[in-house]
Design a protein around this motif. Structure first.
Motif, PDB file in Angstrom:
ATOM      1  N   ALA B  80      49.564  25.904  29.297  1.00 55.62           N
ATOM      2  CA  ALA B  80      50.438  26.062  30.461  1.00 55.62           C
ATOM      3  C   ALA B  80      51.382  27.244  30.260  1.00 55.62           C
ATOM      4  CB  ALA B  80      51.223  24.776  30.692  1.00 55.62           C
ATOM      5  N   LEU B  81      51.867  27.405  29.040  1.00 52.63           N
ATOM      6  CA  LEU B  81      52.767  28.520  28.746  1.00 52.63           C
ATOM      7  C   LEU B  81      52.079  29.848  29.053  1.00 52.63           C
ATOM      8  CD1 LEU B  81      55.487  29.380  27.436  1.00 52.63           C
ATOM      9  CD2 LEU B  81      54.288  29.478  25.270  1.00 52.63           C
ATOM     10  N   GLY B  82      50.833  30.003  28.586  1.00 55.21           N
ATOM     11  CA  GLY B  82      50.088  31.233  28.854  1.00 55.21           C
ATOM     12  C   GLY B  82      49.961  31.483  30.346  1.00 55.21           C
ATOM     13  N   LEU B 168      48.164  32.251  42.032  1.00 54.07           N
ATOM     14  CA  LEU B 168      47.800  33.373  41.187  1.00 54.07           C
ATOM     15  C   LEU B 168      46.390  33.778  41.573  1.00 54.07           C
ATOM     16  CD1 LEU B 168      49.454  34.560  38.842  1.00 54.07           C
ATOM     17  CD2 LEU B 168      48.134  33.176  37.293  1.00 54.07           C
ATOM     18  N   GLN B 169      46.150  35.095  41.751  1.00 55.88           N
ATOM     19  CA  GLN B 169      44.820  35.547  42.159  1.00 55.88           C
ATOM     20  C   GLN B 169      44.288  36.544  41.168  1.00 55.88           C
ATOM     21  OE1 GLN B 169      44.887  37.150  46.147  1.00 55.88           O
ATOM     22  NE2 GLN B 169      43.093  35.906  46.589  1.00 55.88           N
ATOM     23  N   PRO B 170      42.997  36.528  40.893  1.00 55.46           N
ATOM     24  CA  PRO B 170      42.440  37.574  40.032  1.00 55.46           C
ATOM     25  C   PRO B 170      42.607  38.939  40.705  1.00 55.46           C
ATOM     26  CG  PRO B 170      40.806  35.869  40.515  1.00 55.46           C
ATOM     27  CD  PRO B 170      41.988  35.564  41.343  1.00 55.46           C
ATOM     28  N   PRO B 171      42.598  40.026  39.928  1.00 59.91           N
ATOM     29  CA  PRO B 171      42.695  41.356  40.525  1.00 59.91           C
ATOM     30  C   PRO B 171      41.567  41.599  41.518  1.00 59.91           C
ATOM     31  CG  PRO B 171      42.947  41.473  38.156  1.00 59.91           C
ATOM     32  CD  PRO B 171      42.576  40.085  38.474  1.00 59.91           C
ATOM     33  N   ALA B 172      41.804  42.543  42.441  1.00 61.78           N
ATOM     34  CA  ALA B 172      40.909  42.738  43.595  1.00 61.78           C
ATOM     35  C   ALA B 172      39.451  42.923  43.199  1.00 61.78           C
ATOM     36  CB  ALA B 172      41.385  43.939  44.414  1.00 61.78           C
ATOM     37  N   ALA B 173      39.221  43.632  42.093  1.00 64.77           N
ATOM     38  CA  ALA B 173      37.838  43.960  41.730  1.00 64.77           C
ATOM     39  C   ALA B 173      37.030  42.733  41.331  1.00 64.77           C
ATOM     40  CB  ALA B 173      37.830  44.971  40.588  1.00 64.77           C
ATOM     41  N   PHE B 174      37.723  41.601  41.042  1.00 65.30           N
ATOM     42  CA  PHE B 174      36.999  40.436  40.522  1.00 65.30           C
ATOM     43  C   PHE B 174      36.974  39.269  41.499  1.00 65.30           C
ATOM     44  CE2 PHE B 174      38.704  42.754  36.886  1.00 65.30           C
ATOM     45  CZ  PHE B 174      37.519  43.076  36.260  1.00 65.30           C
ATOM     46  N   ARG B 175      37.211  39.559  42.791  1.00 61.71           N
ATOM     47  CA  ARG B 175      37.329  38.428  43.706  1.00 61.71           C
ATOM     48  C   ARG B 175      36.008  38.008  44.329  1.00 61.71           C
ATOM     49  NH1 ARG B 175      42.912  40.335  46.351  1.00 61.71           N
ATOM     50  NH2 ARG B 175      44.052  40.197  44.405  1.00 61.71           N
ATOM     51  N   ASP B 176      35.128  38.955  44.598  1.00 63.64           N
ATOM     52  CA  ASP B 176      33.888  38.560  45.279  1.00 63.64           C
ATOM     53  C   ASP B 176      32.779  38.250  44.263  1.00 63.64           C
ATOM     54  OD1 ASP B 176      34.065  41.089  44.478  1.00 63.64           O
ATOM     55  OD2 ASP B 176      33.030  42.008  46.168  1.00 63.64           O
ATOM     56  N   SER B 177      31.591  37.998  44.774  1.00 65.17           N
ATOM     57  CA  SER B 177      30.490  37.583  43.899  1.00 65.17           C
ATOM     58  C   SER B 177      29.428  38.668  43.804  1.00 65.17           C
ATOM     59  CB  SER B 177      29.827  36.313  44.438  1.00 65.17           C
ATOM     60  OG  SER B 177      30.792  35.402  44.832  1.00 65.17           O
ATOM     61  N   LEU B 178      28.742  38.646  42.698  1.00 63.85           N
ATOM     62  CA  LEU B 178      27.538  39.451  42.543  1.00 63.85           C
ATOM     63  C   LEU B 178      26.371  38.597  42.986  1.00 63.85           C
ATOM     64  CD1 LEU B 178      27.887  40.821  38.921  1.00 63.85           C
ATOM     65  CD2 LEU B 178      27.985  42.170  40.993  1.00 63.85           C
ATOM     66  N   SER B 179      25.354  39.214  43.579  1.00 59.89           N
ATOM     67  CA  SER B 179      24.150  38.410  43.789  1.00 59.89           C
ATOM     68  C   SER B 179      22.921  39.172  43.331  1.00 59.89           C
ATOM     69  CB  SER B 179      24.025  37.991  45.255  1.00 59.89           C
ATOM     70  OG  SER B 179      24.212  39.111  46.072  1.00 59.89           O
ATOM     71  N   LEU B 254      43.247  32.787  31.706  1.00 59.74           N
ATOM     72  CA  LEU B 254      41.919  32.802  32.334  1.00 59.74           C
ATOM     73  C   LEU B 254      41.753  31.619  33.278  1.00 59.74           C
ATOM     74  CD1 LEU B 254      39.632  33.770  29.311  1.00 59.74           C
ATOM     75  CD2 LEU B 254      40.364  35.230  31.191  1.00 59.74           C
ATOM     76  N   TRP B 255      42.203  30.454  32.800  1.00 64.46           N
ATOM     77  CA  TRP B 255      42.010  29.234  33.591  1.00 64.46           C
ATOM     78  C   TRP B 255      42.858  29.265  34.860  1.00 64.46           C
ATOM     79  CZ3 TRP B 255      38.310  25.681  32.755  1.00 64.46           C
ATOM     80  CH2 TRP B 255      38.370  24.510  33.498  1.00 64.46           C
ATOM     81  N   ALA B 256      44.111  29.754  34.726  1.00 61.07           N
ATOM     82  CA  ALA B 256      44.998  29.797  35.891  1.00 61.07           C
ATOM     83  C   ALA B 256      44.427  30.737  36.952  1.00 61.07           C
ATOM     84  CB  ALA B 256      46.392  30.245  35.471  1.00 61.07           C
ATOM     85  N   LEU B 257      43.877  31.887  36.539  1.00 59.46           N
ATOM     86  CA  LEU B 257      43.285  32.817  37.507  1.00 59.46           C
ATOM     87  C   LEU B 257      42.053  32.197  38.143  1.00 59.46           C
ATOM     88  CD1 LEU B 257      43.613  36.156  35.551  1.00 59.46           C
ATOM     89  CD2 LEU B 257      44.789  35.530  37.645  1.00 59.46           C
ATOM     90  N   TYR B 258      41.304  31.447  37.342  1.00 63.48           N
ATOM     91  CA  TYR B 258      40.087  30.788  37.818  1.00 63.48           C
ATOM     92  C   TYR B 258      40.434  29.719  38.852  1.00 63.48           C
ATOM     93  CZ  TYR B 258      36.303  27.324  37.208  1.00 63.48           C
ATOM     94  OH  TYR B 258      35.326  26.402  37.390  1.00 63.48           O
ATOM     95  N   ARG B 259      41.519  28.966  38.570  1.00 62.60           N
ATOM     96  CA  ARG B 259      41.928  27.918  39.485  1.00 62.60           C
ATOM     97  C   ARG B 259      42.792  28.423  40.634  1.00 62.60           C
ATOM     98  NH1 ARG B 259      41.150  22.478  37.997  1.00 62.60           N
ATOM     99  NH2 ARG B 259      38.911  22.532  37.696  1.00 62.60           N
ATOM    100  N   GLY B 260      43.329  29.654  40.466  1.00 63.10           N
ATOM    101  CA  GLY B 260      44.156  30.222  41.524  1.00 63.10           C
ATOM    102  C   GLY B 260      45.590  29.751  41.518  1.00 63.10           C
ATOM    103  N   GLN B 261      46.019  29.087  40.461  1.00 63.32           N
ATOM    104  CA  GLN B 261      47.407  28.648  40.395  1.00 63.32           C
ATOM    105  C   GLN B 261      47.812  28.331  38.965  1.00 63.32           C
ATOM    106  OE1 GLN B 261      47.084  25.127  42.844  1.00 63.32           O
ATOM    107  NE2 GLN B 261      47.052  23.875  41.017  1.00 63.32           N
ATOM    108  N   ALA B 262      49.121  28.419  38.710  1.00 68.96           N
ATOM    109  CA  ALA B 262      49.660  28.030  37.414  1.00 68.96           C
ATOM    110  C   ALA B 262      50.558  26.818  37.616  1.00 68.96           C
ATOM    111  CB  ALA B 262      50.469  29.178  36.813  1.00 68.96           C
TER     112      ALA B 262
END
Lengths: 351, 336
Positions: B80-82, B168-179, B254-262
């Protein structure tokens, strides 16, 4: 004092404190009128019983379990779901309590056999995971448990607030009054039974196993048997505490019966009150619940004062919602400097 | 007789291969139930990323336990601290995260990870010195004291950052998906996968190719012997504990960015998962921890797809099955 199993609270300060707490709880409807005060007294009673059963594990057997509140919850849900499904009645309460106790003991037996063979740490980790899974199950199986909302139910008429038969010393003798004394009387009986258990030969063996499992085993005691039996007894007592609490609340749900914050509360109560003393649970529960309900207003005022003085951080630290911070600090200090807690400190002063 | 000859003469410890194959077996068993290959591949890739994040958080815990018999029940607090430290970097520098330049995006993320590592490591150092040192070797007190410590850290986090979740959101370059054809993979998960793999490989190299790694492994096997040879295992242990706390902080970002919140409660939730991973892997074993993380992530993802109601307890069931098969975990550390 045979009723106390020859283990009366030693030393005058402790004796005085115990008499004060017991008398306060026994006469709570007369001494502290009002619905809130009675709720506080009931919570102290239930937490004291739950804490005492936890102390049997933590203080006497040296087992750290994080699933103790799960057994409390099993007792709560046993009575709660029985009353919800079958309607109010004394037989139903008995049936639900018996089912809860039985399930609690079977689960405790399974968990004990499964994980008590190895180190204490392993048991702690496994019980944490099991308690979490049980909590999730109770929330997910909403067609049985009512999910997050829980279940509200009716209790026998004698225990309902509407049931009035008169007044004594200006105190209404109603269903709440009877319900309180039902909880109190059963809690006292169960506490005395636990006191009997820890002062029996079985209790002595438990302490031997706690101090040195290898030596205890070498002396011919089956440590697994003793630890598992201790877990079963403690779980049954916790389930009984849960059943009493459900009757009082007329409601059962994850927040009041299974939440992991109750587990932390119980741990804090037992450690600050005094591990391995059983009386510690009573003193700890009284302090904890009173602090929870009344001290918060006080530190809230301090917090406002700090905010007015322009110390926003201090104001945040003293915020009423942050009272667990101070208890956490007390908890750490207690583990270091007073392993037998308040009771241990008071016992040092003999009369 | 030269040194290398002696090494050759020593019997090598037999490596059992079956536990290492369990993640693969689980994946192959799940495939027919899931059906289409693209769904299966998408789920598997997604769960690998999750597994790497869990491994990042869990590896330090298991190593510290293997070495000093110290199990930190407050490990979740470092996660949580991280996450909160990441908000301190991400919120003021939000413009970097929104900018289309990949360089700025990566700089922001790198800065957040670095800050989390430094802060969590420093708090870990204080935690070890103040709380854990006095209770070395006393399991009961260790459990209690680390719980007390985690209560205090968690409450301090609430006091400093407020009780609400911080988005919390990941930086713009990492928001969409690769297919790739039918198979989709979120870019952020790919990033988490890469970061986790780098950490795993780095850890394995450090443990197997350096002097410090040798001492750490020796300490896990036999602490007294390392001490008898004149090494200060306590100093080594502080390092391992700090690294574990720092990795927990990094995993928290990493987890907070993945979940979108801290939020401070994420520590407690993840701690349950981490304990399951560590138990499955075998207390003290880094390789076991890696396998356990993959196994738990795969099972959670497949179960979430096939039987959502079961998903939340699937990990417990996996733990019970593994323990029935191997009571001390997939790769038990000798002497425990």
């Amino acid at each position: 004092m045979n009723i106390l199993s020859h283990d009366a609270p030693r030393g005058w300060p402790l004796r005085t404190l115990m008499i004060l707490v017991t008398a306060g709880l026994a006469l709570a409807p007369f001494l502290f009128p009002g619905a809130k005060a009675l709720n506080v007294a009931e919570k102290i009673t239930v937490m004291a019983l739950l804490g005492a059963s936890y102390d049997l594990l933590l203080g006497y057997a040296g087992i750290v379990s994080f699933a103790h509140v799960m057994f409390f919850g099993i007792g709560s849900y046993g009575v709660g779901l029985a009353l919800y499904g079958l309607g109010p009645g004394w037989g139903v309460i008995g049936l639900g309590a018996a089912a809860g106790l039985f399930v609690a003991m079977v689960v405790a037996f399974g968990v004990g056999l499964f994980s008590l063979r190895v180190q204490a740490i392993f048991f702690a980790m496994v019980t944490l995971a099991i308690a979490y899974a049980f909590n999730v199950l109770a929330s997910q199986l909403s067609f049985i448990t009512g999910g997050e909302d829980g279940r509200s139910f009716q209790i026998p008429e004698v225990l309902r607030p509407g049931f009035k038969i008169g007044e004594v010393f200006g105190v209404a003798i109603n269903g709440r009054f009877f319900a309180y004394y039902l909880v109190f009387a059963l809690a006292v009986v169960l506490f005395l039974a636990l006191l009997r258990v820890v002062n029996s030969p079985f209790g002595r063996v438990l302490q031997a196993v706690r101090e040195n499992p290898f030596r205890a085993e070498a002396l011919g005691f089956r440590t697994i048997f003793h630890r598992t039996l201790a877990t079963c007894i403690a779980s049954a007592a916790a389930a009984a505490a849960g059943a009493l609490n459900a009757i009082w609340l007329k409601y059962v749900g994850p927040d009041t019966a299974l939440s992991s914050s109750i587990q932390i509360d119980v741990l804090v109560i037992v450690v600050i009150g005094g591990m391995g003393t059983l009386y510690g649970a009573v003193i700890g529960a009284a302090l904890f619940v009173i602090a929870e309900n009344y001290l918060q207003a006080l530190i809230g005022r301090l917090s406002q004062g700090a905010g007015d003085l322009g110390l926003p951080l201090l104001a945040q630290l003293l915020h009423p919602d942050r009272w667990l911070l101070w208890l956490g600090l007390m908890f750490i200090l207690a583990v270091y400097f007073a392993p037998t807690g308040i009771v241990g400190k008071l016992r040092e002063r003999r009369d | 007789m030269s040194f290398s000859d002696m090494g050759a003469a020593l019997p090598r410890a037999r490596r059992e291969i079956l536990p290492a194959l369990t993640p693969l077996i689980v994946a192959l068993v799940a495939w027919p139930f899931i059906g289409s290959f693209s769904t299966f591949a998408t789920l598997t890739l997604a769960s690998l990323a999750m597994g790497m994040m869990i491994f990042t958080m869990a590896s330090g815990l298991t190593l510290a336990f293997g070495m000093m018999d110290v199990l930190n029940f407050g490990h979740g607090a470092f996660i949580a601290l991280g996450a909160y430290v990441a908000t301190l970097v991400f919120l003021p520098l939000a413009a970097w995260g929104e900018s289309p330049s990949l360089g700025l995006n990566l700089a922001l993320l790198g800065l957040a990870l670095l800050a989390a590592i430094v802060v969590a490591g420093a708090v870990g150092f204080a935690f070890e010195r103040v709380l854990i040192v006095p209770v070395y070797g006393q399991h009961l007190k260790q459990i209690l004291i680390t719980i007390g410590g985690s209560i205090v850290i968690e409450q301090l986090l609430y006091a400093l950052f407020g009780p609400a979740e911080i988005p919390l959101q990941p930086p713009a370059a990492f928001r969409d998906s690769l297919s790739l054809g039918q198979v989709a993979l979120e870019k952020y998960r790919l990033l988490a996968l890469v970061v986790g793999l780098v950490i795993f490989v780095g850890q394995i190299l450090l443990l197997n190719r350096t002097k410090i790694g040798l001492l750490i492994r020796a300490g896990v096997e036999n602490r007294e012997m390392v001490e008898a040879l004149g090494y200060r295992i306590e100093r080594l242990f502080i390092g391992v504990f700090m690294a574990g706390a720092a990795l927990a902080g990094l995993g928290g970002v990493l987890w907070a960015l993945y979940r979108g919140q801290a939020h401070a409660s994420m520590g407690g939730e993840l701690l349950v998962l981490i304990f399951i991973v560590v138990i499955i892997g075998g207390l003290g074993s880094v390789e076991g921890c890696f396998l356990g993380s993959l196994l738990v992530a795969l099972i959670a993802t497949y179960a979430g797809f096939l039987a959502p109601k079961l998903a939340l307890i699937s990990n417990i069931l996996a733990m019970v099955v593994v323990l029935l098969w191997r009571p001390r975990g997939l790769y038990p550390v000798s002497g425990r």
